[in-house]
Write a protein that holds these residues in place. Structure first.
Motif, PDB file in Angstrom:
ATOM      1  N   GLY A   1     -80.115  18.787  18.807  1.00 26.37           N
ATOM      2  CA  GLY A   1     -80.172  17.804  17.731  1.00 26.37           C
ATOM      3  C   GLY A   1     -80.129  16.394  18.293  1.00 26.37           C
ATOM      4  O   GLY A   1     -79.511  16.159  19.326  1.00 26.37           O
ATOM      5  N   ALA A   2     -80.805  15.480  17.621  1.00 26.96           N
ATOM      6  CA  ALA A   2     -80.816  14.091  18.100  1.00 26.96           C
ATOM      7  C   ALA A   2     -79.452  13.453  17.862  1.00 26.96           C
ATOM      8  O   ALA A   2     -78.749  13.810  16.917  1.00 26.96           O
ATOM      9  CB  ALA A   2     -81.890  13.308  17.370  1.00 26.96           C
ATOM     10  N   ASP A   3     -79.088  12.527  18.725  1.00 24.87           N
ATOM     11  CA  ASP A   3     -77.848  11.783  18.513  1.00 24.87           C
ATOM     12  C   ASP A   3     -78.020  10.867  17.313  1.00 24.87           C
ATOM     13  O   ASP A   3     -79.131  10.473  16.981  1.00 24.87           O
ATOM     14  CB  ASP A   3     -77.530  10.929  19.747  1.00 24.87           C
ATOM     15  N   LYS A   4     -76.918  10.519  16.716  1.00 22.61           N
ATOM     16  CA  LYS A   4     -76.970   9.579  15.597  1.00 22.61           C
ATOM     17  C   LYS A   4     -77.435   8.214  16.099  1.00 22.61           C
ATOM     18  O   LYS A   4     -77.132   7.838  17.224  1.00 22.61           O
ATOM     19  CB  LYS A   4     -75.565   9.407  15.017  1.00 22.61           C
ATOM     20  N   HIS A   5     -78.134   7.498  15.256  1.00 23.33           N
ATOM     21  CA  HIS A   5     -78.531   6.150  15.631  1.00 23.33           C
ATOM     22  C   HIS A   5     -77.289   5.294  15.822  1.00 23.33           C
ATOM     23  O   HIS A   5     -76.351   5.369  15.040  1.00 23.33           O
ATOM     24  CB  HIS A   5     -79.384   5.515  14.535  1.00 23.33           C
ATOM     25  N   LYS A   6     -77.324   4.472  16.848  1.00 24.18           N
ATOM     26  CA  LYS A   6     -76.195   3.576  17.047  1.00 24.18           C
ATOM     27  C   LYS A   6     -76.402   2.329  16.198  1.00 24.18           C
ATOM     28  O   LYS A   6     -77.521   1.978  15.858  1.00 24.18           O
ATOM     29  CB  LYS A   6     -76.107   3.197  18.527  1.00 24.18           C
ATOM     30  N   ARG A   7     -75.315   1.696  15.894  1.00 26.54           N
ATOM     31  CA  ARG A   7     -75.405   0.480  15.085  1.00 26.54           C
ATOM     32  C   ARG A   7     -75.690  -0.714  16.000  1.00 26.54           C
ATOM     33  O   ARG A   7     -74.871  -1.080  16.845  1.00 26.54           O
ATOM     34  CB  ARG A   7     -74.076   0.288  14.368  1.00 26.54           C
ATOM     35  N   VAL A   8     -76.847  -1.292  15.809  1.00 26.56           N
ATOM     36  CA  VAL A   8     -77.232  -2.444  16.630  1.00 26.56           C
ATOM     37  C   VAL A   8     -76.452  -3.654  16.152  1.00 26.56           C
ATOM     38  O   VAL A   8     -76.253  -3.830  14.951  1.00 26.56           O
ATOM     39  CB  VAL A   8     -78.749  -2.700  16.497  1.00 26.56           C
ATOM     40  N   ILE A   9     -76.006  -4.475  17.090  1.00 25.99           N
ATOM     41  CA  ILE A   9     -75.246  -5.660  16.671  1.00 25.99           C
ATOM     42  C   ILE A   9     -76.133  -6.572  15.843  1.00 25.99           C
ATOM     43  O   ILE A   9     -77.326  -6.678  16.083  1.00 25.99           O
ATOM     44  CB  ILE A   9     -74.641  -6.438  17.860  1.00 25.99           C
TER      45      ILE A   9
END
Ligand code: HEC
Ligand code: HEC
Length: 153
Positions: free
Chosen positions: A45-53
């Motif tokens: 499974g793909a990792d969750k999208h990270k929150r871009v600053i």
């Protein structure tokens, strides 16, 4: 009632026995990457999208000639044949008015060291080298320190 319970328990045992039989032996040779181990025949499974600053002051550079990291969101900023959103702020024409850092003179140089009158094709696709930043947990420990001459405060 008792009969039903017994039947359910038996079914449960049978199911777990089947599960044990169908369990695939590991086929990745015991190799584990920084993101954990994955079986070769199973798509991980793909990792969750990270929150871009969202928007910040420029981030410290770690070495001379490092392409600076992007301290703002870039979602929807198109760079294609007809338009370059990044240059509409970072181009020399607009930088003063937008408050963005001007692209440096190296961005006008061809690979043969010729200076062009506009951004060189090899520096046109900004995100080949510059990337937005997230507050991500490092995958491995790292005690890298920037050279003294670049360390702020
Ligand atoms: C709406 C205007 C705008 C757009 C569009 C824009 N930027 Fe920026 N950018 C800024 C501003 C303002 C700063 C912060 C400058 C400051 O605070 O000194 C900045 C900072 C940066 C920095 C850090 C510079 C440094 O000295 O550390 C980089 C790298 C950067 N942007 C790259 C990009 C890229 C690549 C794109 C296109 C995907 C882009 N920007 C689109 C306005 C913009
Ligand atoms: C091939 C890699 C590469 C590409 C493509 C590239 N850059 Fe850079 N950029 C760098 C490097 C390396 C530096 C730092 C050293 C230098 O100035 O050349 C830099 C520096 C910068 C700086 C800081 C300038 C300063 O004076 O401190 C800005 C702003 C910037 N780039 C914006 C952009 C934008 C906007 C684009 C797209 C139009 C772009 N870059 C495309 C590699 C690249």
């Amino acid at each position: 009632m008792k009969k039903i319970m017994t039947a359910l328990i038996l079914m449960g045992m049978a199911a777990s026995a089947v599960a044990q039989i169908t369990e695939v032996p590991s086929n990745n040779g015991g190799v584990e990457s920084l993101r954990g181990s994955a079986e070769l025949n199973i798509t991980r499974g793909a990792d969750k999208h990270k929150r871009v600053i969202k928007d910040r002051e420029p981030l410290q550079r770690n070495y001379v000639h490092q392409p600076p990291i992007i301290p703002h969101q870039v979602r929807g900023y198109k760079v294609n044949l007809n338009a370059n959103k990044c240059l509409s702020c970072h181009g020399w024409k607009y930088a003063r008015e937008t408050g963005a850092t001007k692209v440096s003179p190296t961005h006008f140089e061809t690979r043969d060291g010729m200076t062009l009158s506009d951004v060189s094709p090899r520096r046109y696709f900004c995100m080949q080298c510059h990337v937005p930043q997230v507050d991500g947990k490092p995958l491995v420990g790292n005690d890298f320190k920037a050279v003294d001459s670049l360390t702020q405060n």
